[in-house]
Every structure is written in C-alpha cells, then in structure tokens.
Design a protein around this motif. Structure first.
Motif, PDB file in Angstrom:
ATOM      1  N   UNK A   1      -7.032  -5.810   6.773  1.00  0.00           N
ATOM      2  CA  UNK A   1      -8.504  -5.912   6.894  1.00  0.00           C
ATOM      3  C   UNK A   1      -9.076  -4.767   6.114  1.00  0.00           C
ATOM      4  N   UNK A   2     -10.218  -4.566   6.252  1.00  0.00           N
ATOM      5  CA  UNK A   2     -11.152  -3.526   5.350  1.00  0.00           C
ATOM      6  C   UNK A   2     -10.855  -2.078   6.037  1.00  0.00           C
TER       7      UNK A   2
ATOM      8  N   UNK B   1     -17.496  -1.409   7.347  1.00  0.00           N
ATOM      9  CA  UNK B   1     -17.225  -2.668   7.826  1.00  0.00           C
ATOM     10  C   UNK B   1     -17.062  -2.674   9.151  1.00  0.00           C
ATOM     11  N   UNK B   2     -16.166  -1.601   9.664  1.00  0.00           N
ATOM     12  CA  UNK B   2     -15.913  -1.800  10.997  1.00  0.00           C
ATOM     13  C   UNK B   2     -17.242  -1.467  11.732  1.00  0.00           C
ATOM     14  N   UNK B   3     -18.267  -0.612  11.419  1.00  0.00           N
ATOM     15  CA  UNK B   3     -19.612  -0.705  12.209  1.00  0.00           C
ATOM     16  C   UNK B   3     -20.192  -2.120  11.978  1.00  0.00           C
TER      17      UNK B   3
ATOM     18  N   UNK C   1     -15.965  -6.365   8.602  1.00  0.00           N
ATOM     19  CA  UNK C   1     -16.168  -7.043   7.519  1.00  0.00           C
ATOM     20  C   UNK C   1     -17.087  -6.272   6.808  1.00  0.00           C
ATOM     21  N   UNK C   2     -16.774  -6.173   5.394  1.00  0.00           N
ATOM     22  CA  UNK C   2     -17.863  -5.804   4.524  1.00  0.00           C
ATOM     23  C   UNK C   2     -18.382  -6.824   3.800  1.00  0.00           C
ATOM     24  N   UNK C   3     -19.043  -7.887   4.475  1.00  0.00           N
ATOM     25  CA  UNK C   3     -19.708  -8.751   4.074  1.00  0.00           C
ATOM     26  C   UNK C   3     -21.315  -8.633   3.548  1.00  0.00           C
TER      27      UNK C   3
ATOM     28  N   UNK D   1     -25.414  -3.059  -0.231  1.00  0.00           N
ATOM     29  CA  UNK D   1     -24.359  -2.995  -1.013  1.00  0.00           C
ATOM     30  C   UNK D   1     -23.174  -2.323  -0.419  1.00  0.00           C
ATOM     31  N   UNK D   2     -22.238  -2.839  -1.120  1.00  0.00           N
ATOM     32  CA  UNK D   2     -20.818  -2.258  -0.601  1.00  0.00           C
ATOM     33  C   UNK D   2     -19.783  -2.658  -1.635  1.00  0.00           C
TER      34      UNK D   2
END
Lengths: 99, 343
Positions: free
Chosen positions: A70-71, A76-78, A88-90, A97-98
């Motif tokens: 996972x990331x 992403x966790x937040x 997810x860093x969707x 922006x990520x």
C-alpha cells in the motif's frame, strides 16, 4: 550517500522458500535490494528496507511472497481514515495534488 | 494540449504513427517547471498509444510509459539516438510509480494496449521493456500468459536506458536501486510548498482577526502587530516542515518523520522566537512552540508520501502516536494563545 532507513521491525513482507524456484524476479523488481538468491533460493536479506510496494509479490509466479502492500504516505492514510477506505492517495477523484 | 513534441508521422504495419522529438523544447522545459509547482499537474497528458523515436523497424525495442507527460518526456529524452517504439498506457495522467500503485499502470491496461494497437504486427519479436517501478502494478508472468510478450524490467531511472540497452538488457544493481538524493528531494519541494493551498491564506487571515482581540474589546493596531508576527511564526513552521526537514532528511536524528519535523520546527521556532519575542510572555512562547512544533511535525510526516523508502506499516505505526499528539498540541497551543490575548 547516507542510506535512508525507516522504522524497524514493522514490515509485513514474508517469503515461503519452499515455493521459490530461484527465478530471480524478486531481485530484479525490488528497488531496495531486499532479496538475494543463495543456494538456489531467494532470501530476505534487508527486510527493514522494504517499503511494501508489492512488486515482488506481483511478479512471483510461484506465489512464494506475500506482503501487505500500500501507500507509505501519511496523507493517503488520512484520506483512507476520512473516507473509511484503505489508505489511498487517490488524486484523480478529489482533484487534490499528490504523488 | 498541442503536440509540439511530435515531429512528423510515419507509415508502419499498423498504420500511421507519430514520431516524437528526443530533445526537450523550451515549451517542454517551461511546462516541466510549471508542473513541478503543481500547476495543471492533474491534466498534463499524452494520448495513449504508439509513438516512434528515430527510425524504428520491426526489430526495434518497445518501451512502455505512462501518459503523464513528465514521465513520457523523460523517456523520449533518454531514447535520444536510439530507434525505438514507445507504447503509452492510459494511466489518467499519473506517473508510472503512483499509477502502478493504483493499478492503472497494470497488467490489464498493458494487455489491453498490446491488442488494441496490434503490437504483435508492429514488431517481429516478443519483448517489452518496462520501467522497473511499473512492476508494482504489472505481473510479468501474467502478461506473458495472456499475450506471449515477455516483460523485461529496465532501470528505475530513464536516464540509465542507454547503458541498459548497451549491456544486453540487464539492469545492474545500481540501476535497480531507487535513490533519494538531495536533488531528488529539492525537486519535490515546490509540490510540498503548494500542499497548503488555500489554507495558506485562510489560516493567516484567522490569526490576523483573532490577534485584535483583547480585554478592552478589539484593537486594529494589535491585529496588525500581533497578527503580523503570528503569520511570521506560522510561515517559519510551514517552511520547517515542507522545506528544511525534507532537505536535511538524512542528517536529522530519529527515523520518524514527525520527530524530524518537530526537531526542526523547534530549532527554527526557538531561533525566531528568541529574535522577535522579547515582549512575549512565557505562556505565549509555550503556545507558539506547541503550534509551530506540531505544524512542522505534521507537514514533515506528510513527506512520507513523497519519499521513496517508507512502508505503509511504518507510516501507520508512526501516525498512531504522532497524529493524536499533533492534534492535541495544536489545540492546547491555540487555546493557550487565545487566552493570552486576554491576560
């Protein structure tokens, strides 16, 4: 260069040597030199450097490797916590922006 | 987006294919700088499909890329002087590594593009060269099973492609290893700086407004004076977490990013409070150290997402303790600071 290391003893990477056919794919895909082939078997030699990207598991045709991938990303966790999903860093849906 | 990087169109076994330049134009460089500052980053696309580099034929290598233009640009520049094909996957404008993590740079999309663009008619070999970090989303043995094409993982960095091809398509250990040098980290700082977005205006505005409050009611003079200095402290904390900590990352003690950020936040915070805070009470100083420390710590923790060596399990472990502490410390800091407005 100083080698950057993250927390010790947290990585979920596991290798079942019984299943390994020494194809070397894990060695080739790992960006942190975690694996080594010795005596016709893969060995995890630098477990703490694993960043759980999952490339080795995905490319092991024998299914000998498992890792909860996972990331490794706080934002992403937040994101996951707020939406009640997996980390997810969707970027595409939120427009933020990520990576 | 205009395709200024296309030089001409060539005829091939699969129809017309656009040939691309291997040299970055001034526009490419300008666009790269803009996108590093997060301007239009989510819409910086290349149309998926086949492109030609040099004078490729049926024996030429096929390199796979993402349709984030920055990824595509690095690949075509690295192929300068080589005759090759590029097959661009539809990764929704995301770079190879992140797209592979999400699965858009993945087995399914690659298999789809191979048949969609009739790759087996374009070349008379069965090899595809993928960037190594694409392995996060692509399963080489599944691609082989489904299409007959053998996936060869190339180097992590496009700039190593020439030596990689030259040495018979075997990435050396050095080419396979992902680094995180000072220069790599510096390139990420603009993205980190733009992280705050509109909060960068909103939060200072709130501090300006609150700064005018005092026991006698509201003072515009105080708002300007105390507000101004408050914004300076916030800015120092922001830069500590977003710029200084990422830059000095390997040299700051402790492994947790949040602790690294806290250390830098307190050092720089301590310096700026010492230089400007002769009129501050001890309560105000403590409040500011709590706020600056947690802000810098939180932002530094977010840099885990940009780093190349943090694991999900590790970040989860770090956050379990750090995030609640950051929230509590910020809360106490803000309440403390507001109370001191009335003392």
């Amino acid at each position: 260069m100083i080698e950057l290391k993250y927390l010790k003893n947290v990585v979920t990477l596991q290798l079942d040597q019984q299943k390994c056919n020494a194809c070397r794919m894990c060695v080739l895909v790992c960006p942190h030199e975690v694996f080594e082939i010795k005596d016709k078997k893969a060995h995890i030699i630098r477990k703490d450097l694993c960043m759980e990207c999952g490339a080795c598991e995905k490319n092991c045709s024998e299914g000998a490797i498992s890792v909860k991938s996972g990331v490794g990303c706080a934002a992403g966790i937040i994101n996951g916590l707020l939406r009640g999903t997996e980390p997810t860093c969707d970027c595409s849906s939120s427009g933020s922006v990520c990576c | 987006m205009t395709k200024h990087y296309v030089t001409d169109v060539i005829g091939t076994a699969i129809g017309s294919v656009e040939r691309v330049s291997t040299v970055w134009s001034r526009l490419d460089i300008l666009q790269t700088i803009r996108v590093r500052w997060s301007i239009g980053r989510m819409n910086y696309l290349v149309t998926p499909g086949v492109y030609a580099v040099g004078k490729p034929d049926a024996d030429s290598n096929i390199f796979i890329s993402a349709n984030f233009k920055l990824s595509f640009d690095h690949l075509r520049r690295a192929l300068h002087g080589i005759n090759a094909w590029i097959l661009v996957l539809d990764t929704k404008g995301i770079n190879v590594w992140c797209a592979a993590g999400k699965g858009t740079f993945g087995t399914k999309e690659l298999v789809h593009r191979i048949s969609e663009h009739h790759i087996s008619q374009l070349v008379n070999h069965k090899k595809l060269i993928l960037p190594q970090l694409g392995a996060v989303g692509v399963s080489a043995f599944e691609v082989k099973d489904q299409t007959g094409f053998k996936v060869i993982y190339g180097p992590v960095e496009a700039r190593d492609i020439k030596p990689f091809v030259g040495t018979g398509m075997e990435a050396t250990p050095a080419m396979r290893k992902i680094n995180f040098t000072m220069i790599d980290r510096l390139k990420l700082i603009p993205v980190e700086l733009s992280y705050g977005r509109y909060y960068l205006l909103l939060i200072p505005a709130i501090f300006f407004i609150l700064s005018g409050l005092n026991i006698h009611g509201y003072s515009v003079d105080a708002a300007w004076q105390i507000g101004g200095i408050s914004v300076l402290y916030l800015l120092v904390a922001y830069l500590s977490g977003c710029v200084i900590t990422p830059m000095l990352l390997p040299w700051i003690p402790f492994r947790r990013f949040s602790v690294k950020g806290l250390i830098i936040g307190w050092i720089l915070g301590g310096v700026v409070l010492y230089l400007t805070g002769s009129l501050l009470t001890i309560f105000e100083i403590i409040s500011w150290l709590l706020m600056m420390g947690s802000l810098s710590s939180f932002l530094a923790m977010n840099f885990t997402g940009s780093s190349t060596f943090t694991s999900l399990s590790g970040v989860q472990k770090e956050m379990k303790l750090s995030l609640p502490l950051q929230i509590i410390a910020t809360g106490i800091g803000i309440i403390g600071w507001i109370i001191t407005r009335f003392i």
